[in-house]
Write an enzyme that holds these catalytic residues in place. Sequence first.
Site, PDB file in Angstrom:
ATOM      1  N   GLY A   9     -12.750  -3.725   1.725  1.00  0.00           N
ATOM      2  CA  GLY A   9     -14.183  -3.428   1.749  1.00  0.00           C
ATOM      3  C   GLY A   9     -14.582  -2.436   0.676  1.00  0.00           C
ATOM      4  O   GLY A   9     -15.663  -2.530   0.088  1.00  0.00           O
ATOM      5  N   GLY A  46      -6.629  -8.506   0.976  1.00  0.00           N
ATOM      6  CA  GLY A  46      -5.311  -8.689   1.590  1.00  0.00           C
ATOM      7  C   GLY A  46      -4.635 -10.006   1.284  1.00  0.00           C
ATOM      8  O   GLY A  46      -3.472 -10.042   0.865  1.00  0.00           O
ATOM      9  N   LYS A  74     -16.900 -15.857   4.421  1.00  0.00           N
ATOM     10  CA  LYS A  74     -18.359 -15.741   4.528  1.00  0.00           C
ATOM     11  C   LYS A  74     -19.047 -15.399   3.216  1.00  0.00           C
ATOM     12  O   LYS A  74     -18.672 -14.456   2.529  1.00  0.00           O
ATOM     13  CB  LYS A  74     -18.710 -14.673   5.568  1.00  0.00           C
ATOM     14  CG  LYS A  74     -18.270 -15.011   6.983  1.00  0.00           C
ATOM     15  CD  LYS A  74     -18.691 -13.924   7.959  1.00  0.00           C
ATOM     16  CE  LYS A  74     -18.291 -14.267   9.389  1.00  0.00           C
ATOM     17  NZ  LYS A  74     -18.713 -13.198  10.331  1.00  0.00           N
ATOM     18  N   ARG A  96       0.820  -1.214   0.000  1.00  0.00           N
ATOM     19  CA  ARG A  96       0.000   0.000   0.000  1.00  0.00           C
ATOM     20  C   ARG A  96       0.859   1.271   0.000  1.00  0.00           C
ATOM     21  O   ARG A  96       0.469   2.278  -0.581  1.00  0.00           O
ATOM     22  CB  ARG A  96      -0.940  -0.004   1.207  1.00  0.00           C
ATOM     23  CG  ARG A  96      -2.084  -1.004   1.062  1.00  0.00           C
ATOM     24  CD  ARG A  96      -3.023  -0.973   2.242  1.00  0.00           C
ATOM     25  NE  ARG A  96      -4.203  -1.785   1.977  1.00  0.00           N
ATOM     26  CZ  ARG A  96      -5.186  -1.978   2.845  1.00  0.00           C
ATOM     27  NH1 ARG A  96      -5.131  -1.396   4.037  1.00  0.00           N
ATOM     28  NH2 ARG A  96      -6.233  -2.717   2.534  1.00  0.00           N
TER      29      ARG A  96
END
Length: 401
Positions: free
Chosen positions: A382, A359, A198, A36
């Site tokens: 996100g 990530g 999930k 990053r």
Amino acid sequence: MPRLSIKDLDLKSRRVFIRVDFNVPIKDGAVEDDTRIRAAIPTINYAIEHEARVILASHLGRPKGQRVDKYSLYPVAAHLAKLIDRPMLFATDCVGEAARIKVDALKDGEIVLLENLRFHPEEEKNDKAFARQLASLCELYVNDAFGAAHRAHASTVGMTKFVKQAAAGLLMEKELEYLGRVINHPEHPFVSILGGAKVSDKIPVINALIDRRVDKLLIGGAMAYTFLKAEGFTVGKSLVENQMLETALQIKRRCEAVGVALLLPTDHQIVDSYEPIKGGQVLAKTIPIEFTNAGHVGMDIGIETTALFSNALTDAKTIIWNGPMGVFEEPPFNQGTIGIARAVAEAADRGATVIVGGGDSVAAITQAGVADRITHISTGGGATLEFLAGKELPGVMALSD
């Protein structure tokens, strides 16, 4: 939606506040993964070359509004100074006298990194007074933190109301360009690979991809077990969201109705319990999904599934990958993810546009040594998912048009 760019600004001798995303892993006072940080360098260099007085600001971790030493950005300042090969100032706070003294000392082409924004609870609350304090440090605002663009915080939204111009940085522009292309004009065949724990986290993205006529949807990671159980397979003690079983079936029916090929794992690496991993003795074996018994725990896709997914990319023109195929942080259960990393790199070599986000997915392409072959590595987690799901990002909407 068109937004003002840093390239549209007159930067010379101006104090320019650049919101970056330096939320990176730090261990023993050193940066472990600087992906990053490196991604922000083109914007930083652009500002320096145009003789701006550069103020960098970021969050790091979740200090919950308290000053926590392990979340200090000081190691990041030292690391960045080495990467760009120039001295840097560091302010021990992001507002107040400590910040003001360092900012006032800047000369044209110099840089200061402010201390962690989240040391102040007002940052995440998008507090108006705090946002005004941040804005008082600068004359121009640039947001290059795509990874934080889905948060309406003081440094991403609030302070834009107190500056004359708020523009996108070069990284932000690049993210919007590539992800926007996937949303609006993907070249077909279009393949999406989704992993992670999930199903519930990915439902909006899956539906958006189906709406945009993705040709193939490859689902791995723990989220695949919810789909497999919904289809009637025994998945043992593997992670399943039982409340999402009907949703998984609805997604399968939607795919069938519009001709989207939904591919699920056909084999997987399993253990008899999570405990051997914690003890350091992993007794894993690879079996077909249909041979799974009640005591097995699925940990990674198997060799057959890796080949199946890789073959599905052969003719792809657009590929987007988000999420690991297994418990990536626990070798040998990183093998499936590493295999997919190599497969998407080979697809990029064949001319496909390959976008990788998340990530563990980014870590996998780095670990596999193929990062330089990927078309675009998204720095958002996100934010990437929300953008792909068609949601408006507050940090983008706040920029000047």
